[in-house]
Design a protein around this motif. Structure first.
Motif, PDB file in Angstrom:
ATOM      1  N   LYS A  92      -2.689  -6.628  -0.334  1.00 49.77           N
ATOM      2  CA  LYS A  92      -2.760  -5.028   0.065  1.00 49.77           C
ATOM      3  C   LYS A  92      -1.532  -4.356  -0.700  1.00 49.77           C
ATOM      4  CE  LYS A  92      -4.323  -5.654   4.586  1.00 49.77           C
ATOM      5  NZ  LYS A  92      -4.574  -6.349   4.761  1.00 49.77           N
ATOM      6  N   THR A  93      -1.168  -4.740  -2.105  1.00 47.65           N
ATOM      7  CA  THR A  93      -0.615  -3.067  -2.904  1.00 47.65           C
ATOM      8  C   THR A  93      -1.446  -2.608  -3.369  1.00 47.65           C
ATOM      9  OG1 THR A  93       1.594  -4.955  -3.082  1.00 47.65           O
ATOM     10  CG2 THR A  93       0.970  -2.996  -4.265  1.00 47.65           C
ATOM     11  N   ARG A  94      -1.527  -1.328  -2.693  1.00 48.18           N
ATOM     12  CA  ARG A  94      -2.122  -0.234  -3.875  1.00 48.18           C
ATOM     13  C   ARG A  94      -2.030  -0.256  -5.775  1.00 48.18           C
ATOM     14  NH1 ARG A  94      -3.979   5.367  -1.355  1.00 48.18           N
ATOM     15  NH2 ARG A  94      -3.732   4.437   0.666  1.00 48.18           N
ATOM     16  N   VAL A  95      -2.323  -0.202  -6.824  1.00 47.44           N
ATOM     17  CA  VAL A  95      -2.153  -0.213  -8.141  1.00 47.44           C
ATOM     18  C   VAL A  95      -2.741   0.966  -8.560  1.00 47.44           C
ATOM     19  CG1 VAL A  95      -2.974  -1.639  -9.980  1.00 47.44           C
ATOM     20  CG2 VAL A  95      -2.685  -2.759  -8.156  1.00 47.44           C
ATOM     21  N   TYR A  96      -2.281   1.458  -8.970  1.00 45.67           N
ATOM     22  CA  TYR A  96      -1.911   2.862  -9.744  1.00 45.67           C
ATOM     23  C   TYR A  96      -2.333   2.556 -11.329  1.00 45.67           C
ATOM     24  CZ  TYR A  96      -2.772   6.362  -6.332  1.00 45.67           C
ATOM     25  OH  TYR A  96      -3.398   6.681  -4.761  1.00 45.67           O
ATOM     26  N   THR A 110       3.636   2.918   1.963  1.00 39.42           N
ATOM     27  CA  THR A 110       2.680   2.165   1.058  1.00 39.42           C
ATOM     28  C   THR A 110       3.263   1.752  -0.559  1.00 39.42           C
ATOM     29  OG1 THR A 110       0.873   4.296   2.215  1.00 39.42           O
ATOM     30  CG2 THR A 110      -0.113   2.738   0.668  1.00 39.42           C
ATOM     31  N   PRO A 111       3.468   0.046   0.106  1.00 32.37           N
ATOM     32  CA  PRO A 111       3.341   0.103  -0.931  1.00 32.37           C
ATOM     33  C   PRO A 111       2.965  -0.179  -2.491  1.00 32.37           C
ATOM     34  CG  PRO A 111       2.649  -1.871   0.024  1.00 32.37           C
ATOM     35  CD  PRO A 111       2.560  -0.453   0.241  1.00 32.37           C
ATOM     36  N   THR A 139     -10.198  11.625 -18.523  1.00 37.72           N
ATOM     37  CA  THR A 139     -10.280  12.352 -17.123  1.00 37.72           C
ATOM     38  C   THR A 139     -10.187  11.536 -16.006  1.00 37.72           C
ATOM     39  OG1 THR A 139     -13.034  12.276 -17.675  1.00 37.72           O
ATOM     40  CG2 THR A 139     -12.532  13.470 -15.625  1.00 37.72           C
ATOM     41  N   LEU A 140      -9.850  10.338 -15.693  1.00 36.91           N
ATOM     42  CA  LEU A 140      -9.303  10.034 -14.465  1.00 36.91           C
ATOM     43  C   LEU A 140      -8.016   9.405 -15.111  1.00 36.91           C
ATOM     44  CD1 LEU A 140     -11.963   8.578 -12.956  1.00 36.91           C
ATOM     45  CD2 LEU A 140     -10.406  10.472 -11.553  1.00 36.91           C
ATOM     46  N   ALA A 141      -6.432   9.970 -15.202  1.00 41.58           N
ATOM     47  CA  ALA A 141      -5.362   9.701 -15.447  1.00 41.58           C
ATOM     48  C   ALA A 141      -4.868   8.535 -15.156  1.00 41.58           C
ATOM     49  CB  ALA A 141      -4.519  10.885 -15.667  1.00 41.58           C
ATOM     50  N   LEU A 142      -5.473   8.861 -13.531  1.00 39.89           N
ATOM     51  CA  LEU A 142      -4.607   7.235 -13.011  1.00 39.89           C
ATOM     52  C   LEU A 142      -6.193   6.068 -12.731  1.00 39.89           C
ATOM     53  CD1 LEU A 142      -2.416   9.054 -10.907  1.00 39.89           C
ATOM     54  CD2 LEU A 142      -1.661   7.409 -13.308  1.00 39.89           C
ATOM     55  N   LEU A 143      -7.212   6.234 -13.398  1.00 40.16           N
ATOM     56  CA  LEU A 143      -8.222   5.632 -12.911  1.00 40.16           C
ATOM     57  C   LEU A 143      -8.222   5.933 -11.693  1.00 40.16           C
ATOM     58  CD1 LEU A 143      -8.099   2.461 -14.677  1.00 40.16           C
ATOM     59  CD2 LEU A 143      -8.460   4.454 -15.733  1.00 40.16           C
ATOM     60  N   VAL A 144      -9.307   4.569 -10.986  1.00 47.50           N
ATOM     61  CA  VAL A 144      -9.669   4.535  -9.703  1.00 47.50           C
ATOM     62  C   VAL A 144      -8.548   3.775  -8.583  1.00 47.50           C
ATOM     63  CG1 VAL A 144     -11.113   5.043  -7.576  1.00 47.50           C
ATOM     64  CG2 VAL A 144     -11.689   5.537  -9.482  1.00 47.50           C
ATOM     65  N   PRO A 145      -7.425   4.174  -7.335  1.00 51.12           N
ATOM     66  CA  PRO A 145      -6.954   3.002  -6.958  1.00 51.12           C
ATOM     67  C   PRO A 145      -7.350   1.631  -6.855  1.00 51.12           C
ATOM     68  CG  PRO A 145      -6.854   4.659  -5.929  1.00 51.12           C
ATOM     69  CD  PRO A 145      -7.429   5.602  -7.524  1.00 51.12           C
ATOM     70  N   ARG A 146      -6.943   0.313  -6.920  1.00 48.02           N
ATOM     71  CA  ARG A 146      -7.435  -0.665  -6.258  1.00 48.02           C
ATOM     72  C   ARG A 146      -6.255  -1.215  -5.752  1.00 48.02           C
ATOM     73  NH1 ARG A 146      -9.894  -3.337 -10.602  1.00 48.02           N
ATOM     74  NH2 ARG A 146     -11.016  -2.100 -12.156  1.00 48.02           N
ATOM     75  N   LEU A 147      -7.226  -2.099  -4.896  1.00 46.62           N
ATOM     76  CA  LEU A 147      -5.945  -2.533  -3.953  1.00 46.62           C
ATOM     77  C   LEU A 147      -6.557  -4.439  -4.048  1.00 46.62           C
ATOM     78  CD1 LEU A 147      -4.811  -2.132  -0.946  1.00 46.62           C
ATOM     79  CD2 LEU A 147      -6.411  -2.645   0.257  1.00 46.62           C
ATOM     80  N   SER A 148      -4.423  -4.801  -4.026  1.00 45.34           N
ATOM     81  CA  SER A 148      -4.728  -6.336  -4.208  1.00 45.34           C
ATOM     82  C   SER A 148      -4.833  -7.003  -2.776  1.00 45.34           C
ATOM     83  CB  SER A 148      -3.332  -7.327  -4.631  1.00 45.34           C
ATOM     84  OG  SER A 148      -2.001  -6.261  -3.580  1.00 45.34           O
ATOM     85  N   SER A 149      -5.794  -8.108  -2.843  1.00 40.16           N
ATOM     86  CA  SER A 149      -6.220  -8.694  -1.465  1.00 40.16           C
ATOM     87  C   SER A 149      -5.500  -9.824  -1.282  1.00 40.16           C
ATOM     88  CB  SER A 149      -8.305  -9.058  -1.517  1.00 40.16           C
ATOM     89  OG  SER A 149      -8.183  -9.458  -2.636  1.00 40.16           O
ATOM     90  N   ALA A 150      -4.992 -10.167  -2.087  1.00 41.50           N
ATOM     91  CA  ALA A 150      -3.967 -11.390  -1.214  1.00 41.50           C
ATOM     92  C   ALA A 150      -3.202 -11.272  -2.538  1.00 41.50           C
ATOM     93  CB  ALA A 150      -4.504 -12.868  -2.072  1.00 41.50           C
TER      94      ALA A 150
END
Ligand code: HEM
Length: 511
Positions: free
Chosen positions: A399-403, A88-89, A376-387
């Protein structure tokens, strides 16, 4: 002869073991070599990346506390890094400047969330937190926000919150009357307030049925933070079955399902009229049966949205209250200043009304500073790039996951003076606020389209609990305490929990 056979077998076993290890090392070297010369990747300007191992990629870099491991890595590789957890990138962002690119400049591209085995089991993609960015998410988020914001609902939160906090204060007063060195587990007491308060406003019920499901919010939050083999190395997902992880997640999901079915069925049996005050479930049921509603809310959607309110509410509020209590107690001058403010604002009324809290400026600063230093959420909630997109000249594939490492940004010395110190005064007369923070340096609730929809509700609740704890009581450590301060060890997981609960001796304040 027997002796000869035994040694012959041993020698042959050692021989095979040697061959297997040799093949393994050889494969490993080949994979590293292939990785290095991969031309398709070389031509793209990808963000910096530390060396990685074949198959598992950068998994070992996660460490016990990923926010700390990522900060250490970013000091070497920069504020934007591309890691691979298994296959997973994953982009790790550690500066406000790049966070702004993610949450403002390219907000729509990063407005999706990646899912995981646990999120699929609990909510699919139907709740506010995990729904893909689009019409459905917009509509359910609107219901959520509207319900939290209407004046009628705000009044009902206030009333219920005051009642539950009142019960907590009475319990602590009772223990004060027992003796002069009687400890109370403040973490547990606050958890009880939240456990009673959230179900009352979300589900319209107090500590009755919910006691049967007392651990559910914590279990769901813990499991949502679990990384399974399926998440990072899908070909090894059978290991989740072997280790029992798969069963654990399925069992919790089944209990969640059962709990929410009971809640909805009970609400359906005793439907309220349109003008009767209802709870969050009533709001959702009214939306569901309204022919003018923009989307069809299925029963499954309904359940996941209730879960957001129930779990999001409980776990976040408990954790942040514990940290506020810890930081304030560990800084006696802050504690004194805070108590003076609260007692001065309340005056001689001998009752703390929620309307008093608006005038407690220092309390607001204390809450902000705690969420800065202990997000409280040190890495927030992950995001995902759609393009695919270019950030700072780097190619970020779709489709890269982002922290976003909020923990790193919130203690970045380029933004914060003496970042490791707890100084609530830094927020006095400062325009920096949770919601309106254009430079993205203050992001405990995230930012952009997917920012936490419950900022005011969460901060109001936190302030009400903390104001009462410091209005009614002075606090000291138990006589037999080994340390002079409360322990601040963090626990791993999606939420930045404290490892040890807050246990203190309350002294009833004489007015
Ligand atoms: C101190 C308490 C809280 C903190 C620090 C917090 C923090 C956060 C953060 C960092 C996010 C992700 C934002 C992003 O991606 O930019 C989030 C999302 C969310 N939070 Fe909170 N939260 C808190 C309390 C609550 C409460 C009490 C509720 C429910 C009543 C709640 C419901 C949600 C929901 C539904 C989302 C998902 C929003 C979306 O994806 O559109 N949170 N929260």
């Amino acid at each position: 002869m027997e002796w000869f056979d035994k040694h012959q077998n041993e020698a042959s076993f050692q021989h095979w073991l040697f061959v297997v290890v040799l093949i393994f090392i050889f494969t490993f070297i080949i994979l590293i070599w292939i990785e290095r010369i991969n031309p398709s990747k070389k031509s793209l300007n990808l963000p910096p990346s530390p060396p990685k191992l074949p198959i598992i990629g950068h998994l070992l870099y996660l460490g016990k506390l990923p926010h700390r491991s990522f900060l250490a890595l970013s000091e070497r590789y920069g504020p934007i890094m591309l890691l691979h957890f298994g296959q997973t990138p994953t982009l790790i962002v550690s500066s406000a400047r790049i966070c702004k690119e993610i949450m403002k400049t390219h907000d729509t591209i990063f407005a999706n969330r990646p899912n995981s085995s646990a999120s699929r089991a609990f909510v699919g993609e139907l709740d506010v937190g995990f729904a893909p960015y689009g019409e459905y998410w917009r509509e359910i988020r609107k219901i959520f926000v509207t319900d939290l914001l209407t004046a009628k609902r705000r009044e009902s939160f206030k009333f219920v919150r005051e009642e539950e906090i009142g019960k907590m204060v009475s319990i602590i007063k009772e223990s004060c009357s027992v003796g002069s060195d009687v400890t109370v587990n403040v973490s547990e007491l606050v958890a009880t307030v939240v456990r009673n308060f959230i179900p009352r406003i979300a589900l319209g019920e107090s500590w009755g049925r919910t006691s049967k499901y007392a651990d559910l919010p914590k279990l769901v939050a813990q499991n949502l933070g679990t990384i399974t083999f399926e998440d990072v190395l899908p070909s090894l997902k059978w290991l989740d079955v072997l280790t029992g992880l798969d069963k654990r997640i399925k069992d919790v999901a089944q209990t969640v399902e059962q709990f929410l079915d009971e809640v909805i069925d009970d609400h359906l049996k005793s439907r309220k009229g349109a003008d009767e005050p209802g709870d969050f479930v009533d709001t959702l049921l009214a939306y569901q049966s309204d022919p003018a509603s923009a989307i069809d809310l299925t029963r499954e959607s309904l359940k996941t949205i209730i879960l957001d309110m129930y779990v999001g509410g409980s776990d976040m509020l408990n954790t942040s209250s514990e940290w506020v209590m810890t930081e304030v107690f560990n800084h006696p001058s802050v504690m004194k200043k805070l108590q003076n403010e609260i007692r001065e604002v309340v005056g001689t009324k001998s009752k703390l009304d929620e309307s008093d809290i608006i005038r407690m400026d220092y309390l607001h600063c204390v809450i902000k500073e705690t969420l800065r230093i202990r997000p409280t959420l040190a890495l927030l909630v992950p995001r995902l790039s759609s393009a695919s997109v270019t950030i700072e000249g780097y190619h970020i594939p779709a489709k890269t996951r982002v922290y976003v490492n909020a923990w790193a940004i919130l203690r970045d010395p380029k933004i914060w003076d003496r970042p490791e110190e707890f100084i609530p005064e830094r927020f006095i007369d400062s325009p920096t606020d949770f919601k309106y923070n254009n430079d993205f340096g203050f992001i405990p609730f995230g930012g952009g389209r997917r920012m936490c929809p419950a900022v005011s509700f969460a901060t109001n609740s936190l302030e009400a609990v903390i104001a009462n704890l410091f209005y009614w009581f002075d606090w000291k450590l138990p006589n037999d305490a080994k340390e002079k301060k409360l322990d601040t060890t963090e626990c791993s997981g999606a939420t930045l929990h404290k490892k040890y609960p807050v246990v203190l001796v309350p002294i009833a304040h004489t007015f």
